[in-house]
Design a protein around this motif. Structure first.
Motif, PDB file in Angstrom:
ATOM      1  N   THR A   3     -15.349   5.335  -4.359  1.00 13.31           N
ATOM      2  CA  THR A   3     -13.853   4.825  -4.936  1.00 13.31           C
ATOM      3  C   THR A   3     -12.583   6.170  -3.958  1.00 13.31           C
ATOM      4  OG1 THR A   3     -15.364   4.630  -6.851  1.00 13.31           O
ATOM      5  CG2 THR A   3     -12.814   5.106  -7.062  1.00 13.31           C
ATOM      6  N   ALA A   4     -12.524   7.051  -3.619  1.00 15.05           N
ATOM      7  CA  ALA A   4     -11.699   7.880  -2.984  1.00 15.05           C
ATOM      8  C   ALA A   4     -11.385   7.880  -1.732  1.00 15.05           C
ATOM      9  CB  ALA A   4     -12.270   9.218  -2.793  1.00 15.05           C
ATOM     10  N   LYS A   5     -11.615   7.005  -1.176  1.00 12.85           N
ATOM     11  CA  LYS A   5     -12.415   6.093   0.556  1.00 12.85           C
ATOM     12  C   LYS A   5     -11.253   5.084  -0.323  1.00 12.85           C
ATOM     13  CE  LYS A   5     -14.789   8.089   3.668  1.00 12.85           C
ATOM     14  NZ  LYS A   5     -16.489   7.921   4.763  1.00 12.85           N
ATOM     15  N   LEU A 135     -11.090  -1.193  10.123  1.00 15.01           N
ATOM     16  CA  LEU A 135     -11.080  -2.137   9.798  1.00 15.01           C
ATOM     17  C   LEU A 135     -10.659  -2.277   8.483  1.00 15.01           C
ATOM     18  CD1 LEU A 135     -11.188  -5.885  10.472  1.00 15.01           C
ATOM     19  CD2 LEU A 135     -13.914  -5.231   9.382  1.00 15.01           C
ATOM     20  N   PHE A 136     -11.414  -1.919   7.958  1.00 22.23           N
ATOM     21  CA  PHE A 136     -11.029  -1.524   6.198  1.00 22.23           C
ATOM     22  C   PHE A 136      -9.114  -0.985   6.254  1.00 22.23           C
ATOM     23  CE2 PHE A 136     -10.709  -0.397   2.057  1.00 22.23           C
ATOM     24  CZ  PHE A 136     -11.479  -1.559   0.884  1.00 22.23           C
ATOM     25  N   PRO A 137      -9.370  -0.024   6.512  1.00 25.94           N
ATOM     26  CA  PRO A 137      -7.517   0.116   5.924  1.00 25.94           C
ATOM     27  C   PRO A 137      -6.408  -0.626   6.714  1.00 25.94           C
ATOM     28  CG  PRO A 137      -8.975   2.231   7.409  1.00 25.94           C
ATOM     29  CD  PRO A 137     -10.165   0.905   7.465  1.00 25.94           C
ATOM     30  N   VAL A 138      -7.086  -1.099   7.952  1.00 26.83           N
ATOM     31  CA  VAL A 138      -6.128  -1.980   8.447  1.00 26.83           C
ATOM     32  C   VAL A 138      -5.362  -3.555   7.708  1.00 26.83           C
ATOM     33  CG1 VAL A 138      -6.177  -3.793  10.210  1.00 26.83           C
ATOM     34  CG2 VAL A 138      -6.231  -1.090  10.555  1.00 26.83           C
ATOM     35  N   LEU A 139      -6.802  -3.696   7.124  1.00 28.31           N
ATOM     36  CA  LEU A 139      -7.133  -4.518   5.809  1.00 28.31           C
ATOM     37  C   LEU A 139      -6.078  -4.032   4.569  1.00 28.31           C
ATOM     38  CD1 LEU A 139     -10.646  -6.297   5.924  1.00 28.31           C
ATOM     39  CD2 LEU A 139      -8.712  -7.716   7.023  1.00 28.31           C
ATOM     40  N   VAL A 140      -6.391  -3.392   4.129  1.00 27.46           N
ATOM     41  CA  VAL A 140      -5.550  -2.593   2.934  1.00 27.46           C
ATOM     42  C   VAL A 140      -3.632  -2.763   3.098  1.00 27.46           C
ATOM     43  CG1 VAL A 140      -5.022  -0.869   1.580  1.00 27.46           C
ATOM     44  CG2 VAL A 140      -7.431  -1.619   2.108  1.00 27.46           C
ATOM     45  N   ILE A 141      -3.965  -1.905   4.760  1.00 26.98           N
ATOM     46  CA  ILE A 141      -2.815  -1.849   4.834  1.00 26.98           C
ATOM     47  C   ILE A 141      -1.733  -3.079   5.231  1.00 26.98           C
ATOM     48  CG2 ILE A 141      -0.587  -0.872   6.668  1.00 26.98           C
ATOM     49  CD1 ILE A 141      -2.986   1.456   6.648  1.00 26.98           C
ATOM     50  N   GLY A 142      -2.351  -4.184   5.908  1.00 23.66           N
ATOM     51  CA  GLY A 142      -1.963  -5.464   5.956  1.00 23.66           C
ATOM     52  C   GLY A 142      -1.387  -5.893   4.928  1.00 23.66           C
TER      53      GLY A 142
END
Length: 192
Positions: A3-5, A135-142
């Protein structure tokens, strides 16, 4: 994924989307008759570059991090000042020249998208250095950027302005202010 990440990546996405939100407000100010398809195109472009630049940074890696970090703020400032200055000049002209400036023109849209995404490139470089999966950070940022851009255009087109050339001047000032903010943040960080 903890959850923190997730919260960290969400906050990162929100932080990176502020510039895109402000650019979208400017687009809404300039084109009050913006259609959903146009708004989607702008939001998709901003989100694509905002999500794509961390991937590019991640691939480039630590070797070029210091080189890019030393000039990213000047590149972003230059692009935003150039586009903002053109908007102000067009806004000062009262003779129907407003039709000549189109924030949906591909070259302008790509310039705005790149200028607001340069910080994301540096974030990607740090992800590569820290070996964080991208992958996950990019999906969130986009995703966050797309939502922020759509909301920004809706907000911008609903701000009342007496004449459209005044809106161009306001939009240009906003873009230059974003560039100055990026420049000041980086120069201040270098001084400390």
């Amino acid at each position: 994924m903890t959850t923190a990440k997730f919260i960290t990546f969400l906050l990162l996405g929100i932080g990176l989307s502020f510039d895109s939100f402000a650019v979208s407000v400017s687009c809404g100010l300039m084109k009050r008759e913006i259609k959903f398809k146009q708004a989607t195109l702008v939001a998709a472009s901003l989100a694509f570059f905002q999500a794509g630049f961390p991937v590019i940074g991640w691939l480039i890696g630590e070797a070029l991090k210091n080189l890019i970090a030393s000039v990213d703020h000047w590149i972003a400032f230059g692009l935003l000042a150039l586009i903002g200055g053109k908007m102000i000049v067009e806004g000062i002209k009262e003779d129907g020249t407003l039709k000549n400036f189109d924030p949906f023109k591909i070259s302008v849209l790509i310039g705005l998208s790149i200028a607001t995404s340069i910080d994301a490139l540096v974030v990607g470089l740090s992800f590569g250095f820290l070996e964080i999966p991208i992958l996950f950070p990019v999906l969130v940022i986009g995703s966050v950027t797309f939502i922020a851009a759509m909301l920004g255009m809706l907000f911008g087109k609903n701000i009342s302005a007496k004449r459209s050339h005044q809106s161009l001047i306001i939009g240009g000032i906003i873009l230059i202010a974003i560039g100055l903010k990026i420049l000041a943040e980086h120069l201040f960080m270098q001084a400390t």
